[in-house]
Design a protein around this motif. Structure first.
Motif, PDB file in Angstrom:
ATOM      1  N   THR A 125       0.835  -1.199   0.000  1.00 32.24           N
ATOM      2  CA  THR A 125       0.000   0.000   0.000  1.00 32.24           C
ATOM      3  C   THR A 125       0.867   1.244   0.000  1.00 32.24           C
ATOM      4  O   THR A 125       1.836   1.332   0.762  1.00 32.24           O
ATOM      5  N   ASP A 126       0.520   2.215  -0.874  1.00 30.28           N
ATOM      6  CA  ASP A 126       1.299   3.449  -0.924  1.00 30.28           C
ATOM      7  C   ASP A 126       0.814   4.435   0.137  1.00 30.28           C
ATOM      8  O   ASP A 126      -0.064   4.129   0.945  1.00 30.28           O
ATOM      9  N   SER A 127       1.375   5.624   0.138  1.00 33.71           N
ATOM     10  CA  SER A 127       1.077   6.622   1.167  1.00 33.71           C
ATOM     11  C   SER A 127      -0.348   7.145   1.093  1.00 33.71           C
ATOM     12  O   SER A 127      -0.843   7.734   2.056  1.00 33.71           O
ATOM     13  N   GLN A 128      -1.035   6.943  -0.036  1.00 34.83           N
ATOM     14  CA  GLN A 128      -2.395   7.436  -0.204  1.00 34.83           C
ATOM     15  C   GLN A 128      -3.445   6.336  -0.079  1.00 34.83           C
ATOM     16  O   GLN A 128      -4.620   6.539  -0.386  1.00 34.83           O
ATOM     17  N   GLY A 129      -3.006   5.151   0.325  1.00 37.74           N
ATOM     18  CA  GLY A 129      -3.940   4.056   0.522  1.00 37.74           C
ATOM     19  C   GLY A 129      -4.242   3.253  -0.725  1.00 37.74           C
ATOM     20  O   GLY A 129      -5.134   2.392  -0.709  1.00 37.74           O
TER      21      GLY A 129
END
Length: 273
Positions: A125-129
């Protein structure tokens, strides 16, 4: 069939206005709304009936066509003494339906292939979900809904540029435009204007994402070099956003183009008549 013909005519007229007056302007968000609006209006407009005090030439032509189609497709009791062959309206209807079925099958095959492809790979999962799916193969980066797919090599070497670009596609909801577009192409596969609109809408998506990347302070030269390296890839699916989609030259020129005067948006009013 008559509804489809009216919808196709409406889309052709509205898209022609867009192409003539707005396609070269830098109102990427506005142009996107115009193109999506053209598709929606072309679906709704044939449901309304308009009357004029004096019939216009176009009105008379459409009225004659409507009467001919309704008369030609009306059920008729056929006797043994009066056999009735296939009319050209019926033949065109069958050809149209065959095209719709073919488009539906193609879409289903592509969707199945995409789902199977996205079920593999390493996920995180990236920093923005958003869910990032990494593949060992050299796959062109693309995004759909809240999923971003790219190769391990791209993630290790260029993830800042690629993730920022695809995150913008997700944030702006471009996938929903493409789903509507795919439905329109299925309904109007015979209409060349829907394919022109498809080209322009996907290009506007890329302009929006490119501009968002530049606005975040990412070096334009380095980003353009990445686009040059990725331009050899191909779009995998009609309903995914792909980093290397569109004319590279047009995208780079658009990055440096001076913003259009916002008053030029009023040219959209030409579509009302």
């Amino acid at each position: 069939m008559l509804y489809v013909i009216k919808a196709a005519i409406t889309l052709a007229l509205l898209y022609s206005c867009f192409f003539l007056f707005l396609s070269k302007e830098t109102f990427h968000r506005f142009n996107r709304c115009m193109l999506v609006g053209i598709m929606l209006v072309s679906l709704v407009m044939p449901m309304f009936h308009f009357t004029t005090e004096h019939p216009t030439t176009l009105n008379e032509e459409v009225y004659q066509m409507q009467n001919y189609i309704q008369h030609d497709t009306a059920p008729i009791i056929v006797t043994a003494q009066q056999p009735r062959g296939i009319t050209w309206i019926q033949a065109l209807t069958w050809i149209y339906m065959a095209g719709v079925v073919l488009m539906l099958i193609l879409t289903l095959v592509q969707a199945t292939s995409l789902i199977r492809f996205m079920c593999s790979g390493v996920r995180h999962t990236d920093s923005q979900g958003n869910t990032v799916i990494l593949h060992n193969n050299d796959v062109p980066p693309f995004s759909i809904f809240r999923y971003i797919v790219m190769s391990v090599k791209d993630y290790e070497s260029s993830r800042q540029y690629i993730l920022t670009h695809e995150q913008e596609h997700i944030r702006l909801g471009h996938t929903y435009d493409l789903l509507l577009l795919q439905g329109m192409k299925t309904l109007m596969w015979f209409n060349p204007f829907i394919w022109f609109l498809s080209r322009d809408l996907k290009a506007v998506h890329e302009y929006e994402a490119d501009q968002a990347v530049i606005n975040q302070g990412i070096d334009a030269k380095s980003y353009q070099q990445l686009l040059v390296m990725k331009v050899v890839g191909n779009r995998l699916q009609p309903f995914t956003n792909n980093l290397n989609h569109g004319s590279l030259k047009k995208r780079i020129v658009m990055m440096y183009q001076k913003p259009s005067n916002r008053w030029l948006m009023l040219k959209a009013l030409c579509a009302i008549p």
